[in-house]
Design a protein around this motif. Structure first.
Motif, PDB file in Angstrom:
ATOM      1  N   ASP A  27       0.821  -1.208   0.000  1.00 17.97           N
ATOM      2  CA  ASP A  27       0.000   0.000   0.000  1.00 17.97           C
ATOM      3  C   ASP A  27       0.859   1.264   0.000  1.00 17.97           C
ATOM      4  OD1 ASP A  27       0.713  -0.986   2.495  1.00 17.97           O
ATOM      5  OD2 ASP A  27      -0.861   0.093   3.532  1.00 17.97           O
ATOM      6  N   ALA A  28       2.018   1.242   0.650  1.00 18.46           N
ATOM      7  CA  ALA A  28       2.901   2.414   0.649  1.00 18.46           C
ATOM      8  C   ALA A  28       3.444   2.670  -0.754  1.00 18.46           C
ATOM      9  CB  ALA A  28       4.047   2.222   1.628  1.00 18.46           C
ATOM     10  N   MET A  29       3.751   1.598  -1.473  1.00 18.03           N
ATOM     11  CA  MET A  29       4.236   1.745  -2.843  1.00 18.03           C
ATOM     12  C   MET A  29       3.146   2.339  -3.735  1.00 18.03           C
ATOM     13  SD  MET A  29       5.804  -1.067  -5.461  1.00 18.03           S
ATOM     14  CE  MET A  29       7.168  -1.427  -4.379  1.00 18.03           C
ATOM     15  N   GLU A  30       1.905   1.934  -3.513  1.00 24.28           N
ATOM     16  CA  GLU A  30       0.795   2.467  -4.294  1.00 24.28           C
ATOM     17  C   GLU A  30       0.656   3.974  -4.074  1.00 24.28           C
ATOM     18  OE1 GLU A  30      -3.940   1.618  -5.093  1.00 24.28           O
ATOM     19  OE2 GLU A  30      -3.003   0.832  -3.281  1.00 24.28           O
ATOM     20  N   LYS A  31       0.774   4.412  -2.825  1.00 25.71           N
ATOM     21  CA  LYS A  31       0.689   5.846  -2.528  1.00 25.71           C
ATOM     22  C   LYS A  31       1.825   6.609  -3.181  1.00 25.71           C
ATOM     23  CE  LYS A  31      -1.742   5.143   1.811  1.00 25.71           C
ATOM     24  NZ  LYS A  31      -1.633   5.135   3.261  1.00 25.71           N
ATOM     25  N   THR A  32       3.027   6.029  -3.169  1.00 28.03           N
ATOM     26  CA  THR A  32       4.182   6.668  -3.799  1.00 28.03           C
ATOM     27  C   THR A  32       3.961   6.799  -5.302  1.00 28.03           C
ATOM     28  OG1 THR A  32       5.649   5.785  -2.106  1.00 28.03           O
ATOM     29  CG2 THR A  32       6.671   6.499  -4.161  1.00 28.03           C
ATOM     30  N   LEU A  33       3.460   5.746  -5.942  1.00 29.63           N
ATOM     31  CA  LEU A  33       3.201   5.805  -7.383  1.00 29.63           C
ATOM     32  C   LEU A  33       2.134   6.838  -7.723  1.00 29.63           C
ATOM     33  CD1 LEU A  33       3.357   2.018  -8.312  1.00 29.63           C
ATOM     34  CD2 LEU A  33       4.986   3.811  -8.937  1.00 29.63           C
ATOM     35  N   GLU A  34       1.123   6.958  -6.893  1.00 25.92           N
ATOM     36  CA  GLU A  34       0.096   7.974  -7.125  1.00 25.92           C
ATOM     37  C   GLU A  34       0.687   9.377  -7.032  1.00 25.92           C
ATOM     38  OE1 GLU A  34      -3.072   7.273  -4.351  1.00 25.92           O
ATOM     39  OE2 GLU A  34      -3.811   5.531  -5.454  1.00 25.92           O
ATOM     40  N   ARG A  35       1.573   9.587  -6.054  1.00 30.42           N
ATOM     41  CA  ARG A  35       2.209  10.889  -5.891  1.00 30.42           C
ATOM     42  C   ARG A  35       3.086  11.224  -7.099  1.00 30.42           C
ATOM     43  NH1 ARG A  35       3.529  10.382  -0.740  1.00 30.42           N
ATOM     44  NH2 ARG A  35       5.501   9.371  -1.146  1.00 30.42           N
ATOM     45  N   ILE A  36       3.796  10.219  -7.610  1.00 28.32           N
ATOM     46  CA  ILE A  36       4.648  10.436  -8.783  1.00 28.32           C
ATOM     47  C   ILE A  36       3.795  10.712 -10.013  1.00 28.32           C
ATOM     48  CG2 ILE A  36       6.268   9.303 -10.354  1.00 28.32           C
ATOM     49  CD1 ILE A  36       7.328   7.800  -7.917  1.00 28.32           C
ATOM     50  N   ALA A  37       2.678  10.009 -10.146  1.00 25.54           N
ATOM     51  CA  ALA A  37       1.831  10.155 -11.322  1.00 25.54           C
ATOM     52  C   ALA A  37       1.235  11.552 -11.435  1.00 25.54           C
ATOM     53  CB  ALA A  37       0.713   9.119 -11.287  1.00 25.54           C
ATOM     54  N   THR A  64      16.825  13.001   2.295  1.00 30.88           N
ATOM     55  CA  THR A  64      16.107  11.755   2.072  1.00 30.88           C
ATOM     56  C   THR A  64      14.978  11.700   3.092  1.00 30.88           C
ATOM     57  OG1 THR A  64      17.654  10.567   3.490  1.00 30.88           O
ATOM     58  CG2 THR A  64      18.059  10.466   1.124  1.00 30.88           C
ATOM     59  N   GLU A  65      13.810  11.370   2.610  1.00 33.42           N
ATOM     60  CA  GLU A  65      12.624  11.237   3.448  1.00 33.42           C
ATOM     61  C   GLU A  65      12.012   9.885   3.147  1.00 33.42           C
ATOM     62  OE1 GLU A  65      10.060  14.551   2.595  1.00 33.42           O
ATOM     63  OE2 GLU A  65      11.662  15.997   2.921  1.00 33.42           O
ATOM     64  N   GLU A  66      12.053   8.997   4.124  1.00 28.51           N
ATOM     65  CA  GLU A  66      11.627   7.614   3.956  1.00 28.51           C
ATOM     66  C   GLU A  66      12.417   7.016   2.803  1.00 28.51           C
ATOM     67  OE1 GLU A  66       7.375   7.246   3.893  1.00 28.51           O
ATOM     68  OE2 GLU A  66       7.155   8.537   5.637  1.00 28.51           O
ATOM     69  N   ASN A  67      11.777   6.598   1.724  1.00 28.46           N
ATOM     70  CA  ASN A  67      12.510   6.002   0.607  1.00 28.46           C
ATOM     71  C   ASN A  67      12.557   6.957  -0.594  1.00 28.46           C
ATOM     72  OD1 ASN A  67       9.757   5.810   0.075  1.00 28.46           O
ATOM     73  ND2 ASN A  67       9.993   3.985  -1.172  1.00 28.46           N
ATOM     74  N   GLN A  68      12.592   8.262  -0.318  1.00 26.45           N
ATOM     75  CA  GLN A  68      12.621   9.249  -1.389  1.00 26.45           C
ATOM     76  C   GLN A  68      13.801  10.191  -1.232  1.00 26.45           C
ATOM     77  OE1 GLN A  68       8.924  11.225  -2.299  1.00 26.45           O
ATOM     78  NE2 GLN A  68       7.796   9.682  -1.172  1.00 26.45           N
ATOM     79  N   LEU A  69      14.402  10.527  -2.361  1.00 25.72           N
ATOM     80  CA  LEU A  69      15.414  11.571  -2.419  1.00 25.72           C
ATOM     81  C   LEU A  69      14.687  12.839  -2.831  1.00 25.72           C
ATOM     82  CD1 LEU A  69      18.379  12.578  -2.544  1.00 25.72           C
ATOM     83  CD2 LEU A  69      18.369  11.862  -4.937  1.00 25.72           C
ATOM     84  N   VAL A  70      14.782  13.874  -2.025  1.00 26.89           N
ATOM     85  CA  VAL A  70      14.078  15.125  -2.294  1.00 26.89           C
ATOM     86  C   VAL A  70      15.117  16.227  -2.475  1.00 26.89           C
ATOM     87  CG1 VAL A  70      12.373  16.789  -1.452  1.00 26.89           C
ATOM     88  CG2 VAL A  70      12.121  14.364  -0.894  1.00 26.89           C
ATOM     89  N   ILE A  71      15.039  16.925  -3.612  1.00 28.48           N
ATOM     90  CA  ILE A  71      15.948  18.027  -3.902  1.00 28.48           C
ATOM     91  C   ILE A  71      15.102  19.277  -4.060  1.00 28.48           C
ATOM     92  CG2 ILE A  71      17.707  18.909  -5.466  1.00 28.48           C
ATOM     93  CD1 ILE A  71      18.223  15.943  -6.247  1.00 28.48           C
ATOM     94  N   ARG A  72      15.406  20.289  -3.242  1.00 31.90           N
ATOM     95  CA  ARG A  72      14.637  21.538  -3.260  1.00 31.90           C
ATOM     96  C   ARG A  72      15.566  22.702  -3.580  1.00 31.90           C
ATOM     97  NH1 ARG A  72      12.686  18.948   1.476  1.00 31.90           N
ATOM     98  NH2 ARG A  72      10.520  18.340   1.269  1.00 31.90           N
ATOM     99  N   GLY A  73      15.029  23.654  -4.306  1.00 30.26           N
ATOM    100  CA  GLY A  73      15.772  24.874  -4.595  1.00 30.26           C
ATOM    101  C   GLY A  73      14.894  26.073  -4.311  1.00 30.26           C
ATOM    102  N   ARG A  74      15.426  27.036  -3.558  1.00 28.03           N
ATOM    103  CA  ARG A  74      14.690  28.268  -3.226  1.00 28.03           C
ATOM    104  C   ARG A  74      15.615  29.443  -3.467  1.00 28.03           C
ATOM    105  NH1 ARG A  74      13.361  24.719   0.945  1.00 28.03           N
ATOM    106  NH2 ARG A  74      11.168  24.191   1.031  1.00 28.03           N
ATOM    107  N   VAL A  80      12.113   8.351  -6.163  1.00 27.29           N
ATOM    108  CA  VAL A  80      11.843   7.227  -5.273  1.00 27.29           C
ATOM    109  C   VAL A  80      13.051   6.297  -5.326  1.00 27.29           C
ATOM    110  CG1 VAL A  80      10.333   5.265  -4.804  1.00 27.29           C
ATOM    111  CG2 VAL A  80       9.367   7.403  -5.645  1.00 27.29           C
ATOM    112  N   LEU A  81      13.570   5.956  -4.160  1.00 26.04           N
ATOM    113  CA  LEU A  81      14.746   5.107  -4.058  1.00 26.04           C
ATOM    114  C   LEU A  81      14.342   3.671  -3.740  1.00 26.04           C
ATOM    115  CD1 LEU A  81      17.050   7.430  -1.905  1.00 26.04           C
ATOM    116  CD2 LEU A  81      16.946   7.236  -4.397  1.00 26.04           C
ATOM    117  N   ALA A  82      14.999   2.735  -4.382  1.00 27.47           N
ATOM    118  CA  ALA A  82      14.764   1.325  -4.083  1.00 27.47           C
ATOM    119  C   ALA A  82      15.309   1.024  -2.690  1.00 27.47           C
ATOM    120  CB  ALA A  82      15.455   0.448  -5.124  1.00 27.47           C
TER     121      ALA A  82
END
Length: 143
Positions: free
Chosen positions: A16-26, A70-80, A104-106
């Motif tokens: 179910d966590a993978m499904e939520k991640t895929l929805e966010r990416i989509a 990194t947040e959970e299994n995601q690499l997040v890059i932000r620029g401000r 999303v990181l494996a």
């Protein structure tokens, strides 16, 4: 009426966590900033494992205006970017623009480090070779 998803199969337990991640990416993003992902071959003579390198084009951003986490299994890059003072532009084609790019990181992927050079932010990743484990599950018989 409930929604049927590919992950609602009884054979896919705990995805179910993978499904939520895929929805966010989509939901997608606007494609800014552009990026490359390349494989850097292992150099076994020097003991270096195979790596992945994500390179983002972040021209105009300084090191303190970028954040790599990194947040959970995601690499997040932000620029401000901060708009430095009052300027009188005759033409403004370079916008001070914020972004957030997520990858999303494996399982097992580790971030080795990040480097900003010539307007390109490179983030190196490595996946340690997993150890193959076979675990025997004991079967109990009730008395």
């Amino acid at each position: 009426m409930s929604r049927m998803t590919p992950f609602s199969s009884p054979l896919l337990v705990g995805f179910d966590a993978m499904e939520k991640t895929l929805e966010r990416i989509a939901k997608g993003s606007d494609g800014y900033p552009p990026y490359n992902i390349e494989r850097i071959r292992a150099d076994l003579s020097r003991g270096l494992p195979e790596k992945l390198r994500i390179t983002l084009a972040v021209a105009g951003f300084s090191e303190d205006e970028l954040e790599v986490t990194t947040e959970e299994n995601q690499l997040v890059i932000r620029g401000r970017q901060s708009d430095a003072g009052e300027r009188d532009y005759l033409h403004r084609g370079i916008a001070a623009r914020q972004f957030q790019r997520m990858f999303v990181l494996a399982d097992g992927m580790e971030v080795l480090g990040a480097e900003l050079r010539n307007g390109l932010l490179s983030v190196d990743l490595v996946r340690p070779e997993p150890s193959r484990m076979v675990k025997k599950i004991n079967i109990s018989v009730p008395e």
